[in-house]
Design a protein around this motif. Structure first.
Motif, PDB file in Angstrom:
ATOM      1  N   LEU A 157      11.897  23.142  -8.637  1.00  0.00           N
ATOM      2  CA  LEU A 157      11.440  22.573  -7.677  1.00  0.00           C
ATOM      3  C   LEU A 157      11.816  22.631  -6.143  1.00  0.00           C
ATOM      4  O   LEU A 157      11.166  23.333  -5.235  1.00  0.00           O
ATOM      5  N   GLN A 158      13.588  22.389  -6.040  1.00  0.00           N
ATOM      6  CA  GLN A 158      13.993  22.421  -4.886  1.00  0.00           C
ATOM      7  C   GLN A 158      14.401  23.751  -4.003  1.00  0.00           C
ATOM      8  O   GLN A 158      13.616  24.135  -2.639  1.00  0.00           O
ATOM      9  N   GLY A 159      14.317  24.558  -5.393  1.00  0.00           N
ATOM     10  CA  GLY A 159      13.844  26.594  -4.352  1.00  0.00           C
ATOM     11  C   GLY A 159      12.279  27.152  -4.554  1.00  0.00           C
ATOM     12  O   GLY A 159      11.645  27.696  -4.701  1.00  0.00           O
ATOM     13  N   GLU A 160      11.212  26.371  -5.008  1.00  0.00           N
ATOM     14  CA  GLU A 160       9.821  26.895  -5.320  1.00  0.00           C
ATOM     15  C   GLU A 160       9.173  26.986  -3.839  1.00  0.00           C
ATOM     16  O   GLU A 160       9.058  25.348  -2.966  1.00  0.00           O
ATOM     17  N   ALA A 161       9.126  27.739  -3.391  1.00  0.00           N
ATOM     18  CA  ALA A 161       8.414  28.004  -2.195  1.00  0.00           C
ATOM     19  C   ALA A 161       7.066  28.168  -2.012  1.00  0.00           C
ATOM     20  O   ALA A 161       6.034  26.959  -1.336  1.00  0.00           O
ATOM     21  N   ASP A 162       6.570  28.305  -3.614  1.00  0.00           N
ATOM     22  CA  ASP A 162       4.610  27.762  -3.704  1.00  0.00           C
ATOM     23  C   ASP A 162       4.264  26.651  -3.305  1.00  0.00           C
ATOM     24  O   ASP A 162       4.653  25.443  -4.025  1.00  0.00           O
ATOM     25  N   ASP A 163       3.313  25.861  -3.018  1.00  0.00           N
ATOM     26  CA  ASP A 163       2.907  24.174  -2.609  1.00  0.00           C
ATOM     27  C   ASP A 163       2.760  23.821  -3.990  1.00  0.00           C
ATOM     28  O   ASP A 163       2.722  23.039  -4.516  1.00  0.00           O
ATOM     29  N   ALA A 164       1.320  24.635  -4.176  1.00  0.00           N
ATOM     30  CA  ALA A 164       0.902  24.525  -5.640  1.00  0.00           C
ATOM     31  C   ALA A 164       1.679  24.121  -6.942  1.00  0.00           C
ATOM     32  O   ALA A 164       2.108  23.739  -7.519  1.00  0.00           O
ATOM     33  N   ARG A 165       2.855  24.897  -7.083  1.00  0.00           N
ATOM     34  CA  ARG A 165       2.768  25.034  -8.109  1.00  0.00           C
ATOM     35  C   ARG A 165       4.944  23.973  -7.865  1.00  0.00           C
ATOM     36  O   ARG A 165       5.395  23.186  -9.125  1.00  0.00           O
ATOM     37  N   ALA A 166       4.841  23.498  -6.721  1.00  0.00           N
ATOM     38  CA  ALA A 166       5.703  22.491  -6.248  1.00  0.00           C
ATOM     39  C   ALA A 166       4.972  21.074  -6.708  1.00  0.00           C
ATOM     40  O   ALA A 166       5.314  20.478  -7.051  1.00  0.00           O
ATOM     41  N   THR A 167       3.747  21.513  -6.219  1.00  0.00           N
ATOM     42  CA  THR A 167       2.698  20.067  -7.045  1.00  0.00           C
ATOM     43  C   THR A 167       3.020  20.049  -7.772  1.00  0.00           C
ATOM     44  O   THR A 167       3.018  18.749  -8.561  1.00  0.00           O
ATOM     45  N   ASP A 168       3.061  20.539  -8.861  1.00  0.00           N
ATOM     46  CA  ASP A 168       3.011  20.859 -10.601  1.00  0.00           C
ATOM     47  C   ASP A 168       4.978  20.252 -11.165  1.00  0.00           C
ATOM     48  O   ASP A 168       4.372  19.869 -11.792  1.00  0.00           O
ATOM     49  N   LEU A 169       5.030  21.294 -10.339  1.00  0.00           N
ATOM     50  CA  LEU A 169       6.317  20.037 -10.718  1.00  0.00           C
ATOM     51  C   LEU A 169       6.852  18.449 -10.031  1.00  0.00           C
ATOM     52  O   LEU A 169       7.147  18.068 -10.701  1.00  0.00           O
ATOM     53  N   ALA A 170       6.651  18.396  -8.981  1.00  0.00           N
ATOM     54  CA  ALA A 170       6.953  16.966  -8.870  1.00  0.00           C
ATOM     55  C   ALA A 170       5.675  16.472  -9.614  1.00  0.00           C
ATOM     56  O   ALA A 170       6.363  15.202 -10.055  1.00  0.00           O
ATOM     57  N   THR A 171       4.530  16.179 -10.026  1.00  0.00           N
ATOM     58  CA  THR A 171       4.052  15.687 -10.696  1.00  0.00           C
ATOM     59  C   THR A 171       4.281  15.484 -12.194  1.00  0.00           C
ATOM     60  O   THR A 171       4.426  14.815 -12.102  1.00  0.00           O
ATOM     61  N   LEU A 172       5.173  16.956 -12.634  1.00  0.00           N
ATOM     62  CA  LEU A 172       5.305  16.215 -14.000  1.00  0.00           C
ATOM     63  C   LEU A 172       6.330  16.025 -14.295  1.00  0.00           C
ATOM     64  O   LEU A 172       7.210  15.206 -15.235  1.00  0.00           O
ATOM     65  N   LEU A 173       7.126  15.759 -13.362  1.00  0.00           N
ATOM     66  CA  LEU A 173       8.589  14.753 -12.607  1.00  0.00           C
ATOM     67  C   LEU A 173       7.926  13.050 -12.713  1.00  0.00           C
ATOM     68  O   LEU A 173       9.291  12.512 -13.682  1.00  0.00           O
ATOM     69  N   LEU A 174       7.209  12.908 -12.105  1.00  0.00           N
ATOM     70  CA  LEU A 174       6.568  11.901 -12.318  1.00  0.00           C
ATOM     71  C   LEU A 174       6.314  12.034 -13.559  1.00  0.00           C
ATOM     72  O   LEU A 174       6.498  10.085 -14.648  1.00  0.00           O
ATOM     73  N   GLU A 175       5.515  12.379 -14.334  1.00  0.00           N
ATOM     74  CA  GLU A 175       4.506  12.246 -15.401  1.00  0.00           C
ATOM     75  C   GLU A 175       5.544  12.073 -16.256  1.00  0.00           C
ATOM     76  O   GLU A 175       5.155  11.218 -17.566  1.00  0.00           O
ATOM     77  N   GLN A 176       6.657  12.652 -16.567  1.00  0.00           N
ATOM     78  CA  GLN A 176       7.548  12.680 -17.435  1.00  0.00           C
ATOM     79  C   GLN A 176       7.975  10.960 -18.079  1.00  0.00           C
ATOM     80  O   GLN A 176       8.473  10.291 -18.682  1.00  0.00           O
ATOM     81  N   ALA A 177       8.866  10.391 -16.547  1.00  0.00           N
ATOM     82  CA  ALA A 177       9.000   9.689 -16.349  1.00  0.00           C
ATOM     83  C   ALA A 177       8.025   8.318 -16.505  1.00  0.00           C
ATOM     84  O   ALA A 177       8.723   7.397 -16.728  1.00  0.00           O
ATOM     85  N   GLU A 178       6.979   8.176 -16.332  1.00  0.00           N
ATOM     86  CA  GLU A 178       5.823   7.698 -17.131  1.00  0.00           C
ATOM     87  C   GLU A 178       6.013   7.623 -18.666  1.00  0.00           C
ATOM     88  O   GLU A 178       5.687   6.406 -19.075  1.00  0.00           O
ATOM     89  N   LEU A 179       5.705   9.053 -18.893  1.00  0.00           N
ATOM     90  CA  LEU A 179       5.942   8.706 -20.270  1.00  0.00           C
ATOM     91  C   LEU A 179       7.221   8.023 -21.384  1.00  0.00           C
ATOM     92  O   LEU A 179       7.088   7.053 -21.870  1.00  0.00           O
ATOM     93  N   ALA A 180       8.014   8.569 -20.351  1.00  0.00           N
ATOM     94  CA  ALA A 180       9.061   7.704 -20.944  1.00  0.00           C
ATOM     95  C   ALA A 180       9.712   6.299 -21.055  1.00  0.00           C
ATOM     96  O   ALA A 180       9.672   5.341 -21.594  1.00  0.00           O
ATOM     97  N   ALA A 181       8.865   5.107 -19.890  1.00  0.00           N
ATOM     98  CA  ALA A 181       8.812   3.973 -19.337  1.00  0.00           C
ATOM     99  C   ALA A 181       7.607   3.464 -19.823  1.00  0.00           C
ATOM    100  O   ALA A 181       7.612   2.209 -20.475  1.00  0.00           O
TER     101      ALA A 181
END
Length: 650
Positions: A606-630
């Motif tokens: 995510l840190q090296g992703e220049a495409d905002d759409a893909r970065a949004t997908d990655l950031a959202t995935l980080l959140l959703e993984q954490a939500e599922l685990a919780a």
């Protein structure tokens, strides 16, 4: 003379129970006699209590008794009592329909089993239907105490979906149940067989249980008088007459007819205690433990309390509103059933009796709730129960493990409800932990404290909606790396309980996901350096997620996973918030704090992703993984799947 007759259908659930009874094989058919005698005893108890305020109810029939007779030629067994009786509406409510949810719960417990287990009959309050275990037709004649002779009721059914109701003339109060036996059930027409069942299950009943003397003394020439039975040489009255008795029948009492709890403990065998429990609790299993005590002094009372080995079915299925606990007696006079004033709600699984010497007989339930003498009795009952459980935990660990499996969650309610015994109750609880073997809930809070690391000042735990979710929580990673034991709380009641159990033995209890982790100076410096280096990334993730998160920060909890949720000290765990919302509770929305692991490959991607759409997908995935685990539900599962697919394909 019959004045009205009608045929009715059983309610659907009752018909199902009767179908199970009549088409299933039972290993303990004899249970029917215990259940019918127990019902008769309850009817006598109720009349004795009501007659205190209204002595006229006993007019003409002062004796309270139960008669058991049989007719080999007619192939019938008859149980007659001189108790409270029923009117027409009560017959319909108690036999033809569902007076409570017990019948429905019985059916639910049966599930898809093809064979019914007779031990379930009494546990659900449907004991009358056990008559159809041995009978293909049952007749009930009953008249309520104080009602006119012409208001008697005759109920009859073959258990196949319908029953008939007649209004009949009955000269005496009480209830007579006549069982017309099925083929092959002739063993219950034997005098000694019936008498042995009375001794086995009902010897303690505090009312005389009588049997015809002549027929009961036909085996090997032995006489019942040899066993100490008392003889009643009076003829039966019209109200006591049934198909098995003749006007000249001589009756004798075949039970001890004394309350077991009034006898000295030294003279009561374990078998007698267990038989009393089975009749009292409508349970075919032995009790796990019991405590029999007599308190003398300015206020005298006797308690006989039992811990069941298996949970009664009224415990968790509507259990908090449906009390089936202790019976209260005053000088052996029955006052009330399910007396919640005698035990707190979290001990509602306890069965037993309390017999006091000096409480007023005419008090109301509301006055009982504020009676100081009852508060003293209640305190004594709680102490006895907790003493029993502690003794079991110390002396019988296997039995204690089984007890906690059955009643552990109910006991946890006491941590919330009984502040005066909070720590004592908490000491009895057992939990799974990161040092345990699988989901074995064997770790006590004392065990945990005994293994705490040097310098550790808190009892750490994690809550989740299931053991696997708790054991796999990413928030445990730093604790595992440092060798710190964490208790795995996976019962739904745990989060509620822990909101009140803030400390134990001077040690605070802390959730691994809440607040800041205690770090030494080196750890704090390392976290500050990591946060400084990741500041631009944190700002970008927060901007990409927007209002979905309260904040984004570097985690001290993670060593392997890319992200997790962190909670404030008083914030509700996501899985519990979800459960409460599903139950219709008003739970305020709370924005999570997302913690990330900057060293994880997904975060670095995510840190090296220049495409905002893909970065949004990655950031959202980080959140959703954490939500599922919780244990939090995803707001848009379809979008989550599409996002995952995009990232996997690219």
């Amino acid at each position: 003379m019959t004045t009205t007759t009608e045929t009715r259908k059983f309610e659907a659930e009752v018909a199902q129970v009767l179908h199970l009874v009549t088409h299933s094989l039972y290993s303990h058919k004899e249970i029917f006699l215990r259940e019918l005698i127990s019902n008769a005893s309850d009817a006598c108890d109720k009349l004795r209590f009501e007659s205190i305020a209204n002595p006229d109810l006993l007019a003409g029939q002062p004796e309270l008794r139960i008669d058991v007779s049989w007719d080999k030629d007619a192939r019938t067994i008859t149980i007659h009592d001189t108790g409270i009786g029923m009117d027409r509406d009560e017959v319909v409510a108690n036999i033809g329909s569902i007076a409570s949810s017990g019948t429905r719960r019985f059916l639910e417990a049966m599930g898809s089993e093809q064979k019914a287990d007779a031990r379930l009959i009494g546990q659900f309050g449907v004991g009358f239907y056990s008559a159809f275990v041995v009978a293909d037709r049952v007749t009930v004649l009953t008249r309520r105490a104080g009602a006119a002779d012409a208001t008697g009721v005759k109920w009859e059914s073959d258990g196949r979906g319908e029953y008939t109701l007649d209004t009949v003339e009955l000269p005496g109060r009480g209830t007579t149940v006549v069982l017309h036996l099925k083929d092959g059930e002739d063993e219950f027409l034997d005098a000694w067989r019936l008498r042995s069942l009375v001794h086995k299950y009902s010897d303690h009943v505090a009312f005389p249980i009588r049997m015809p003397k002549d027929a009961a003394a036909d085996a090997d020439g032995d006489s019942l008088d040899d066993a100490g039975a008392t003889t009643d040489t009076t003829d039966t009255t019209d109200e006591g007459k049934d198909e098995a008795a003749t006007p000249a029948t001589t009756w004798e009492t075949v039970n001890d007819a004394s309350a077991l709890w009034t006898r000295p403990k030294a003279g009561i065998s374990d078998e007698e205690y267990q038989n009393f429990y089975k009749s009292l609790g409508h349970d075919f299993n032995d009790a796990a433990a019991w405590s029999h005590n007599r308190v003398e002094g300015s206020q005298s009372f006797t308690t006989l309390l039992y811990l069941p080995a298996q949970p009664p079915f009224d415990l968790m299925m509507g259990g908090r509103d449906e009390r089936k606990g202790l019976k209260l007696y005053i000088k052996r006079v029955f006052i009330m059933d399910a007396a919640e004033e005698l035990l707190p709600n979290y001990l509602r699984f306890v069965r037993g009796v309390v017999d006091a010497d000096d409480l007023p007989l005419n008090v109301s339930r509301e006055i009982l709730q504020h009676n100081r003498q009852l508060e003293r009795i209640k305190g004594a009952c709680v102490k006895r129960v907790l003493d029993m459980i502690e003794r079991m935990s110390r002396d019988e660990p296997e039995k204690f493990t089984a007890f906690l499996k059955a009643f552990g969650n109910t006991l946890k309610e006491g941590v919330v409800e009984d502040a005066s015994n909070r720590e004592r109750i908490a000491r009895l609880l057992r939990f799974a932990s990161t040092r345990g073997e699988g989901d074995a809930r064997s770790v006590s809070l004392d065990d945990y404290i005994g293994r705490m690391q040097e310098g550790q000042d808190a009892i750490w735990y994690v809550t989740a909606d299931g053991y696997r979710a708790a054991a796999g929580s990413p928030q445990l990673e730093a604790f595992r790396a440092r060798g710190i034991e964490v208790l795995l709380m996976s019962d739904r009641i745990d989060e509620w309980m822990l909101g009140h159990l803030r400390e134990f033995d001077g040690k605070p209890l802390k959730h691994v996901a809440k607040g800041e982790l205690p770090l030494d100076e080196a750890g704090k410096k390392k976290l500050e350096d990591a946060a400084g280096a990741a500041a631009p990334l944190l700002e970008r993730i927060k901007a990409l997620l927007g209002e979905r998160v309260e904040a984004v920060r570097v985690s001290a909890r993670l060593t392997e996973s890319p992200s997790c949720l962190a909670l404030s000290e008083w914030e509700m765990a996501p899985h519990l918030a979800h459960l409460l919302r599903e139950a219709g509770q008003d739970v305020p929305e709370q924005k999570p704090t997302l913690e990330i692991n900057p060293q994880h490959a997904l975060v670095r991607k995510l840190q090296g992703e220049a495409d905002d759409a893909r970065a949004t997908d990655l950031a959202t995935l980080l959140l959703e993984q954490a939500e599922l685990a919780a244990g939090a539900p995803l707001p848009d599962p379809a979008a989550f799947v599409q996002r995952m697919n995009r990232l996997l394909v690219d």
